[in-house]
Write an enzyme that holds these catalytic residues in place. Structure first.
Site, PDB file in Angstrom:
ATOM      1  N   ASP A 155       0.815  -1.336   0.064  1.00 45.19           N
ATOM      2  CA  ASP A 155      -0.119  -0.001   0.123  1.00 45.19           C
ATOM      3  C   ASP A 155       0.786   1.339  -0.017  1.00 45.19           C
ATOM      4  O   ASP A 155       1.914   1.247   0.550  1.00 45.19           O
ATOM      5  CB  ASP A 155      -0.976   0.066   1.308  1.00 45.19           C
ATOM      6  CG  ASP A 155      -2.017   1.124   1.264  1.00 45.19           C
ATOM      7  OD1 ASP A 155      -2.476   1.543  -0.047  1.00 45.19           O
ATOM      8  OD2 ASP A 155      -2.557   1.308   2.554  1.00 45.19           O
ATOM      9  N   GLY A 202      -6.495   7.831   8.250  1.00 48.57           N
ATOM     10  CA  GLY A 202      -6.629   7.947   9.775  1.00 48.57           C
ATOM     11  C   GLY A 202      -8.132   8.299  10.307  1.00 48.57           C
ATOM     12  O   GLY A 202      -8.988   7.678   9.680  1.00 48.57           O
ATOM     13  N   ASN A 209     -10.286  -0.269   1.805  1.00 46.82           N
ATOM     14  CA  ASN A 209      -9.092  -0.432   2.615  1.00 46.82           C
ATOM     15  C   ASN A 209      -9.339  -0.064   4.150  1.00 46.82           C
ATOM     16  O   ASN A 209     -10.013   0.918   4.205  1.00 46.82           O
ATOM     17  CB  ASN A 209      -7.731   0.479   2.120  1.00 46.82           C
ATOM     18  CG  ASN A 209      -7.213   0.237   1.052  1.00 46.82           C
ATOM     19  OD1 ASN A 209      -7.872  -0.706   0.158  1.00 46.82           O
ATOM     20  ND2 ASN A 209      -6.328   0.883   0.438  1.00 46.82           N
ATOM     21  N   HIS A 259      -9.694   4.141  -0.191  1.00 46.05           N
ATOM     22  CA  HIS A 259      -8.588   4.309   0.723  1.00 46.05           C
ATOM     23  C   HIS A 259      -9.472   5.271   1.881  1.00 46.05           C
ATOM     24  O   HIS A 259     -10.437   5.940   1.762  1.00 46.05           O
ATOM     25  CB  HIS A 259      -7.543   5.074   0.187  1.00 46.05           C
ATOM     26  CG  HIS A 259      -6.571   4.409  -0.489  1.00 46.05           C
ATOM     27  ND1 HIS A 259      -5.143   4.212  -0.206  1.00 46.05           N
ATOM     28  CD2 HIS A 259      -6.642   3.825  -1.771  1.00 46.05           C
ATOM     29  CE1 HIS A 259      -4.756   3.289  -1.013  1.00 46.05           C
ATOM     30  NE2 HIS A 259      -5.623   3.299  -2.142  1.00 46.05           N
ATOM     31  N   THR A 269      -6.823   1.983  10.195  1.00 48.04           N
ATOM     32  CA  THR A 269      -7.004   2.573  11.745  1.00 48.04           C
ATOM     33  C   THR A 269      -8.031   2.104  12.628  1.00 48.04           C
ATOM     34  O   THR A 269      -7.735   1.823  13.797  1.00 48.04           O
ATOM     35  CB  THR A 269      -7.342   4.163  11.528  1.00 48.04           C
ATOM     36  OG1 THR A 269      -6.429   4.737  10.386  1.00 48.04           O
ATOM     37  CG2 THR A 269      -7.742   4.787  12.760  1.00 48.04           C
TER      38      THR A 269
END
Length: 280
Positions: A82, A181, A230, A208, A233
């Site tokens: 990634d 995040g 994806n 993402h 976090t």
């Protein structure tokens, strides 16, 4: 079975309007949780690392872990790089045995991004490894990758179409409102933009920064061409939370076989939940 590539997995997901889950791997415990969650749902899964993660684990250990996991798993397992930072990073992972790679030239000028991605495709395609790339900038923080969300740029559909045609990539990561995040507030995804990007590119799209995105938004994005989602976090947050809770209740425990177990079980449940959402 051996590690598989993501090419056919994503092609089938794109055609049939579901998505493959790609989960950030940071240690053996998290890897085992991801595999267990995928097996519970009975679907393929992608293990993925950034370069900072494989530098932490070290490539020989990481490859041994991933190959052993894939061999024992009852579902197909791929290993993906990634946000590859350079051609050298990609080459290192290809030599080691990664079965999918992303080269991230999104901070470069458009023509330089194309040139870098084309070079990676030229290297990866002959050995059967699919390539993901990004256009536009996805805000937030992921390992060593930091992009101010206020400076993040949405992907232009026309440029996306040219980018895909000229590079020959297998999957495309557009910027349409997600961020890496933790989100400060519920993300406002640009679904009309995503649909235009899908029409302009007509290849599997990658979301993402899905940690914290509402399930219905993820499902809507899948209907608009997103075929790989994806997560990282949320896994790290839950793993840390479980460890903290364990030691608050039993501060003298020193056996990792005991204190890692609740964290693994919680992560397995989370992965299973996410994968069920991705079935469309």
């Amino acid at each position: 079975m051996a590690l598989v590539t993501t090419k056919e997995l994503l092609k089938d997901a794109y055609t049939n309007h579901y998505a493959i889950g790609a989960f950030g791997v940071h240690n053996l415990e998290i890897m085992k949780s991801i595999i267990a969650g995928a097996e519970a749902v009975g679907v393929p899964v992608i293990l993925q690392t950034t370069s900072s993660t494989y530098n932490y684990i070290r490539l020989p250990y990481l490859m041994a872990m991933a190959e052993a996991a894939a061999k024992q798993a009852t579902v197909p397992v791929a290993l993906h790089l990634d946000h590859g930072e350079s051609l050298n990073h990609v080459m290192e992972c290809l030599r080691a045995g990664y079965t999918s790679v992303m080269i991230d030239g999104s901070t470069l000028p458009f023509e330089e991004n194309i040139a870098l991605v084309k070079r990676v495709v030229e290297v990866a395609k002959p050995i059967g490894v699919p390539v993901e790339a990004e256009l536009g900038t996805i805000g937030g923080v992921e390992d060593d990758l930091v992009v101010d969300e206020q400076l993040a740029l949405f992907t232009d559909p026309e440029m996306a179409g040219r980018f895909v045609r000229e590079t020959g990539i297998d999957s495309f990561a557009p910027a349409f409102g997600t961020a890496h995040g933790a989100y400060r507030q519920t993300p406002k995804l640009q679904f009309e933009l995503l649909d235009k990007i899908r029409q302009a590119t007509d290849i599997p799209l990658v979301m993402h920064g899905a940690s914290g995105v509402p399930d219905e938004s993820v499902k809507r994005a899948i209907r608009l061409g997103v075929s790989k989602v994806n997560f990282s976090t949320e896994l790290k947050d839950l793993f840390a939370e479980q460890l903290r809770s364990y030691f608050i209740e039993d501060p003298t425990e020193n056996d990792p076989r005991k204190y890692f177990l609740p964290a693994r079980e919680a992560l397995t449940e989370l992965v299973e939940k996410k994968l069920r959402v991705l079935q469309g």
